[in-house]
Design an enzyme around this catalytic site. Structure first.
Site, PDB file in Angstrom:
ATOM      1  N   ALA A   4      -8.638 -37.939 -11.995  1.00 17.27           N
ATOM      2  CA  ALA A   4      -9.612 -37.071 -10.856  1.00 17.27           C
ATOM      3  C   ALA A   4     -10.870 -37.135 -11.387  1.00 17.27           C
ATOM      4  O   ALA A   4     -11.974 -37.003 -10.323  1.00 17.27           O
ATOM      5  CB  ALA A   4      -8.898 -35.876 -10.452  1.00 17.27           C
ATOM      6  N   TYR A   5     -11.220 -36.562 -12.547  1.00 18.93           N
ATOM      7  CA  TYR A   5     -12.530 -36.405 -12.971  1.00 18.93           C
ATOM      8  C   TYR A   5     -13.379 -37.893 -13.096  1.00 18.93           C
ATOM      9  O   TYR A   5     -14.390 -37.741 -12.819  1.00 18.93           O
ATOM     10  CB  TYR A   5     -12.439 -35.859 -14.712  1.00 18.93           C
ATOM     11  CG  TYR A   5     -13.780 -35.476 -15.164  1.00 18.93           C
ATOM     12  CD1 TYR A   5     -14.445 -34.535 -14.743  1.00 18.93           C
ATOM     13  CD2 TYR A   5     -14.383 -36.432 -16.163  1.00 18.93           C
ATOM     14  CE1 TYR A   5     -15.672 -34.242 -15.313  1.00 18.93           C
ATOM     15  CE2 TYR A   5     -15.741 -35.976 -16.783  1.00 18.93           C
ATOM     16  CZ  TYR A   5     -16.252 -34.980 -16.342  1.00 18.93           C
ATOM     17  OH  TYR A   5     -17.452 -34.699 -16.792  1.00 18.93           O
ATOM     18  N   ALA A   6     -12.683 -38.761 -13.633  1.00 20.32           N
ATOM     19  CA  ALA A   6     -13.247 -40.191 -13.657  1.00 20.32           C
ATOM     20  C   ALA A   6     -13.703 -40.698 -12.168  1.00 20.32           C
ATOM     21  O   ALA A   6     -14.950 -40.851 -12.228  1.00 20.32           O
ATOM     22  CB  ALA A   6     -12.471 -41.132 -14.212  1.00 20.32           C
TER      23      ALA A   6
END
Length: 220
Positions: free
Chosen positions: A134-136
């Site tokens: 999700a962060y990527a």
């Protein structure tokens, strides 16, 4: 000629890098506003040399954020959800970052520095079932949105793995492989690019290294 910013808003002003950056900017005479959501952090950002501004950008739209960054010449995005649920990661690292890009453009804060990470991009390669996915995805979307935003003098910074080692004032901005870099040197890189118009329109990825920062960001 691009104006060198002297009134700078830092979104996520209580983070470790942001506090180090505030000290560097205020020491050289810049006027810094630290945008924070927790009033208990006010003392810390003021001690570092900033004016604290309470605003929870996660729950604000671009128009509301524009009212916060108005009268600033530059915005530094140094905020992050810090892990946790994918929903909050997308809300902060993607949606709030994108809203802040729109806010900067609307308010006339033409210089924008995005603190991303070394491997960010549509081809980040993180598997969907990885907790980092999700962060990527969020960072890739926010970075690309900034790069495509007309009217902003942007720089995207991609530091590698962060450490709390003392800064050396030197980095490696030529490597294609991520390693590590101190938060102190990340702060110094942000401060340097804000006053170096030659870094506008560029993505600079970097590790610890031996090249003085001012030289490294020119070479990269």
């Amino acid at each position: 000629m691009t104006q060198t910013p002297s009134r700078i808003a830092i979104v996520g002003g209580h983070g470790k890098i942001a506090l180090l950056l505030t000290k560097l900017l205020s020491a050289r005479g810049d006027q810094v506003t630290s945008i924070i959501r927790n009033p208990e952090h006010t003392t810390d950002v003021e001690a570092a040399g900033a004016v604290a501004r309470l605003a929870d950008v996660e729950h604000m739209d671009a128009e509301q954020i524009a009212s916060v960054v108005a009268d600033h010449q530059a915005v530094v995005w140094a905020a992050g959800a810090g892990g946790g649920s994918p929903e909050r990661t997308y809300a902060v690292d993607r949606d709030a970052a994108i809203a802040t890009v729109d806010a900067a453009r609307a308010s006339g804060a033409s210089r924008f520095v995005m603190v991303s990470y070394f491997g960010a991009g549509p081809d980040h390669g993180v598997p969907r079932d990885n907790a980092f996915f999700a962060y990527a995805e969020a960072k890739a979307a926010a970075d690309e949105y900034l790069r495509g935003s007309e009217g902003l003098d942007w720089t995207v910074l991609g530091p590698s793995g962060l450490t709390d080692e003392p800064g050396t004032g030197a980095i490696d901005a030529s490597s294609t492989e991520a390693s590590q870099v101190s938060r102190a040197d990340v702060a110094a890189v942000i401060a340097a690019v804000l006053h170096d118009p030659g870094t506008i329109g560029r993505t600079i990825r970097f590790n610890d290294g031996d090249t003085p920062i001012a030289e490294a960001i020119t070479r990269s």
